[in-house]
Scaffold this motif. Structure first.
Motif, PDB file in Angstrom:
ATOM      1  N   UNK A 161       0.825  -1.155   0.068  1.00 62.39           N
ATOM      2  CA  UNK A 161       0.077  -0.103   0.128  1.00 62.39           C
ATOM      3  C   UNK A 161       0.987   1.290  -0.120  1.00 62.39           C
ATOM      4  N   UNK A 162       2.116   1.261   0.646  1.00 65.13           N
ATOM      5  CA  UNK A 162       2.721   2.377   0.815  1.00 65.13           C
ATOM      6  C   UNK A 162       3.537   2.387  -0.420  1.00 65.13           C
ATOM      7  N   UNK A 163       3.833   1.508  -1.176  1.00 68.87           N
ATOM      8  CA  UNK A 163       4.356   1.744  -2.523  1.00 68.87           C
ATOM      9  C   UNK A 163       3.431   2.200  -3.462  1.00 68.87           C
ATOM     10  N   UNK A 164       2.214   1.701  -3.524  1.00 67.46           N
ATOM     11  CA  UNK A 164       1.030   2.202  -4.242  1.00 67.46           C
ATOM     12  C   UNK A 164       0.998   3.790  -3.898  1.00 67.46           C
ATOM     13  N   UNK A 165       1.013   3.975  -2.757  1.00 71.49           N
ATOM     14  CA  UNK A 165       0.805   5.601  -2.434  1.00 71.49           C
ATOM     15  C   UNK A 165       1.941   6.289  -3.033  1.00 71.49           C
ATOM     16  N   UNK A 166       3.157   5.896  -2.758  1.00 65.60           N
ATOM     17  CA  UNK A 166       4.242   6.976  -3.212  1.00 65.60           C
ATOM     18  C   UNK A 166       4.296   6.849  -4.654  1.00 65.60           C
ATOM     19  N   UNK A 167       4.017   5.720  -5.579  1.00 67.19           N
ATOM     20  CA  UNK A 167       4.125   5.699  -6.798  1.00 67.19           C
ATOM     21  C   UNK A 167       5.668   5.232  -7.545  1.00 67.19           C
TER      22      UNK A 167
ATOM     23  N   UNK B  77       1.188   9.238   3.971  1.00 67.56           N
ATOM     24  CA  UNK B  77       0.687   8.025   3.891  1.00 67.56           C
ATOM     25  C   UNK B  77      -0.518   7.763   5.023  1.00 67.56           C
ATOM     26  N   UNK B  78       0.100   8.174   6.283  1.00 61.95           N
ATOM     27  CA  UNK B  78      -0.863   7.901   7.313  1.00 61.95           C
ATOM     28  C   UNK B  78      -2.213   8.737   7.088  1.00 61.95           C
TER      29      UNK B  78
ATOM     30  N   UNK C  38      -4.143   1.993  11.372  1.00 57.67           N
ATOM     31  CA  UNK C  38      -2.910   2.894  11.067  1.00 57.67           C
ATOM     32  C   UNK C  38      -1.855   2.860  11.925  1.00 57.67           C
ATOM     33  N   UNK C  39      -2.086   2.867  13.255  1.00 54.53           N
ATOM     34  CA  UNK C  39      -0.888   3.109  14.226  1.00 54.53           C
ATOM     35  C   UNK C  39      -0.422   1.468  14.400  1.00 54.53           C
ATOM     36  N   UNK C  40      -0.986   0.704  14.815  1.00 49.05           N
ATOM     37  CA  UNK C  40      -0.750  -0.667  15.030  1.00 49.05           C
ATOM     38  C   UNK C  40      -0.158  -1.520  13.898  1.00 49.05           C
ATOM     39  N   UNK C  41      -0.754  -1.356  12.847  1.00 50.24           N
ATOM     40  CA  UNK C  41      -0.354  -2.300  11.582  1.00 50.24           C
ATOM     41  C   UNK C  41       0.661  -1.278  10.641  1.00 50.24           C
ATOM     42  N   UNK C  42      -0.044  -0.209   9.996  1.00 51.06           N
ATOM     43  CA  UNK C  42       0.793   0.474   9.004  1.00 51.06           C
ATOM     44  C   UNK C  42       2.011   0.915   9.673  1.00 51.06           C
ATOM     45  N   UNK C  43       1.862   1.884  10.572  1.00 54.49           N
ATOM     46  CA  UNK C  43       3.176   2.526  11.078  1.00 54.49           C
ATOM     47  C   UNK C  43       3.897   1.657  11.615  1.00 54.49           C
TER      48      UNK C  43
END
Length: 565
Positions: A280-286, A301-302, A315-320
């Motif tokens: 998801x982070x890569x998709x967001x960054x491009x 991203x957050x 978002x806190x416990x999984x993504x970040x």
């Protein structure tokens, strides 16, 4: 090599020209079950190939010479791409740009209100897909609003498996059209994310159109043209970026981190969570370049995840948490000079507690009655067994649903006059990484669970490992989700988890029966509260004595009259 031209032919009794093309002999053994969605003018024609299919035949649905040539060429080009995709003998890796380009085809097909949809079908508000039907303006306004709400909910969970069901068939259609068969796991995650965003944007545009707002949308400019040249299997850089001056890929960081983390006993579920976060982070960054990531990128991203409806806790416990761990590992291993995710966080407020986390007496009775009354309705035998037995197992063991779903025939045995089930990491995954024994309640035995076990084949009772790699996590997740939906048929309250509610209830009932917390912890696989509690063992005899204190469920009574007898 000579190539025979495929010409349109006439069929007796029809003025329309027909398309005929023999399937290449070298791929006939690999096409069984393959679905073709063949573009034909402004529509598509579907064909499912069998092992015996030798020729693709279809009507071009016109006798106009110019249109016949155009459609003939379109079908032939499509089939050439499909045959090329079938010939590829291993998954390909896509760049983020390529994934976005493929998603752009879907975006353009949906965002243009008057365009033909050779790639798209209708998204129903209740889920699933259907063909486009004629509607009034009022109906269209209401339906697009409902579709947008539904689609936002689908993406809000942050779980790739929730996107696979609605988007998987569409991804396959688009890949085949471009001559790509299978993609690797990381490319698949990128495609799911990119396709969800493309449809989200397109649905928003269609809702605006339904309200009379036809202004051009700038989102259309973000989708590049498809360039197939890079869509080939490639070896990724595995070296030290800092020491060797090489580019560090974010996607590759996950793979390299997992090699080390796996050897230290980290759970596959953690790997899956971090891998999904990075996709998801890569998709967001491009882009996929770790050296270009800044703290501002992480914070953006957050904020994007929160704006998409994902909960602050996720978002806190999984993504970040995932980004901090992965990028921190990269720093420790000389792959990055610093960790741009360090310090990024969310301050969580206290959640409203509207009720107990465990099932009430009435809810417990409703679920167990539902399980007892269940009659298979086309479900596979193991899924039927899940619905019939796992609620009862959770009610009398307080175990995690996943621990019950991974039980094997050999894990259930008679010991010292008591029927015992062994919960072990060897069968799948256990949160504590420690095996434990749970004694089966007499009511479970009387209901026939032991008979069910003895009549089952050797191996897992409720799931079937994935054939291609023996993976258990995906089948467990599927069974857990379907069981949750089954329980929701009788317990609709969103404030109690349809699966985890049993663990909370088990501890509550155990305390009411006078079972010591140390024994309850041992039964449920909870960590001991104090150092002193870790001394000594809770034996099978002690476990059996505790389970014997748990009352039976009387399904003939109402909760107000007492749950047990």
């Amino acid at each position: 090599m000579l190539y025979r031209m495929v010409r349109p032919v006439l069929r007796k009794g029809s003025r329309n020209r027909q398309f005929h093309q023999r399937i290449p002999t070298d791929i006939r053994s690999r096409i069984a079950g393959l679905r073709l969605d063949i573009p034909l003018g402004n529509s598509t024609v579907s064909r499912t190939l069998s092992a015996d299919t030798e020729t693709v035949r279809l009507s071009l649905q016109t006798d106009d010479p110019n249109e016949v040539k155009r459609r003939q060429a379109g079908v032939a080009t499509y089939l050439a791409s499909v045959w090329a995709a079938v010939r590829k003998d291993r998954p390909v890796s896509l760049t983020h740009r390529q994934a976005t380009a493929l998603a752009g085809e879907l975006f353009r097909a949906w965002a243009d209100d008057g365009a033909a949809r050779s790639l798209a079908i209708e998204q129903a508000p209740e889920g699933g897909w259907r063909r486009v039907q004629n509607e009034t303006d009022e109906d269209r306004n209401a339906e697009w609003a409902a579709v947008n709400a539904y689609w936002a909910k689908v993406g809000s969970t942050g779980r790739s498996e929730d996107l696979e069901a609605p988007l998987g068939p569409l991804i396959k259609r688009v890949l085949l059209k471009e001559g790509v068969g299978e993609v690797d796991e990381q490319s698949r995650l990128m495609l799911l994310e990119a396709f969800w965003k493309a449809l989200r944007d397109a649905f928003e545009i269609r809702e605006r159109y339904s309200q009379g707002d036809y202004r051009a949308d700038p989102k259309a400019d973000r989708y590049p043209a498809w360039i197939p040249g890079g869509a080939e299997p490639k070896a990724l850089d595995r070296g030290s970026a800092v020491s060797q001056g090489k580019r560090t890929g974010l996607t590759q960081l996950v793979a390299d981190w997992w090699k080390e983390a796996q050897s230290s006993g980290l759970k596959p579920s953690t790997h899956e969570s971090y891998r999904n976060t990075m996709a998801k982070f890569v998709a967001f960054l491009g882009h996929d370049d770790a050296s270009r990531v800044s703290k501002d990128d992480v914070l953006a991203f957050k904020n994007d995840r929160l704006a998409s409806g994902v909960s602050a806790k996720t978002v806190k416990d999984s993504d970040l948490a995932g980004l901090k761990t992965l990028l921190g590992w990269a720093v420790s291993n000389n792959r990055l000079p610093d960790n741009p995710a360090q310090g990024a966080t969310i301050k969580l407020g206290r959640r409203l507690k509207l009720r107990s986390k465990g099932f009430t007496d009435q809810e417990a009775l409703d679920v167990l009655r539902h399980a007892m009354a269940y009659k298979p309705r086309g479900d596979a035998p193991k899924l039927a067994a899940v619905k019939q037995w796992v609620p009862w197992l959770c009610a009398f063991t307080g175990s995690r649903v996943g621990e019950m779903l991974q039980l094997r025939k050999q894990d259930v045995r008679l010991e010292g006059g008591h029927w015992v089930a062994l919960i072990t990491p060897e069968a799948g995954t256990v949160k504590s990484n420690e095996a434990r024994e749970v004694v089966l309640h007499p009511q479970l035995v009387e209901l026939g669970f032991v008979d069910f076990v003895q009549q089952s084949d050797v191996g897992h009772l409720f799931i079937t490992p994935r054939p291609r790699d023996g993976d258990l996590m995906a089948p467990i997740k599927t069974a857990r989700n379907k069981l949750g939906a089954f329980v929701r048929e009788v317990v609709a309250d969103p404030n109690v988890d349809p699966n985890h509610g049993w663990r909370h209830r088990f501890k509550t009932v155990g305390r009411e029966c006078g079972v010591a917390d140390t024994v309850l912890d041992a039964l449920q696989g909870h960590a001991a509260a104090t150092v002193g509690d870790r001394y000594g063992d809770v034996t099978v005899k002690a476990r059996a004595a505790a389970i014997a204190k748990f009352p039976r469920y009387d399904l003939e009574r109402k909760a107000a009259d007492g749950v047990v007898k």
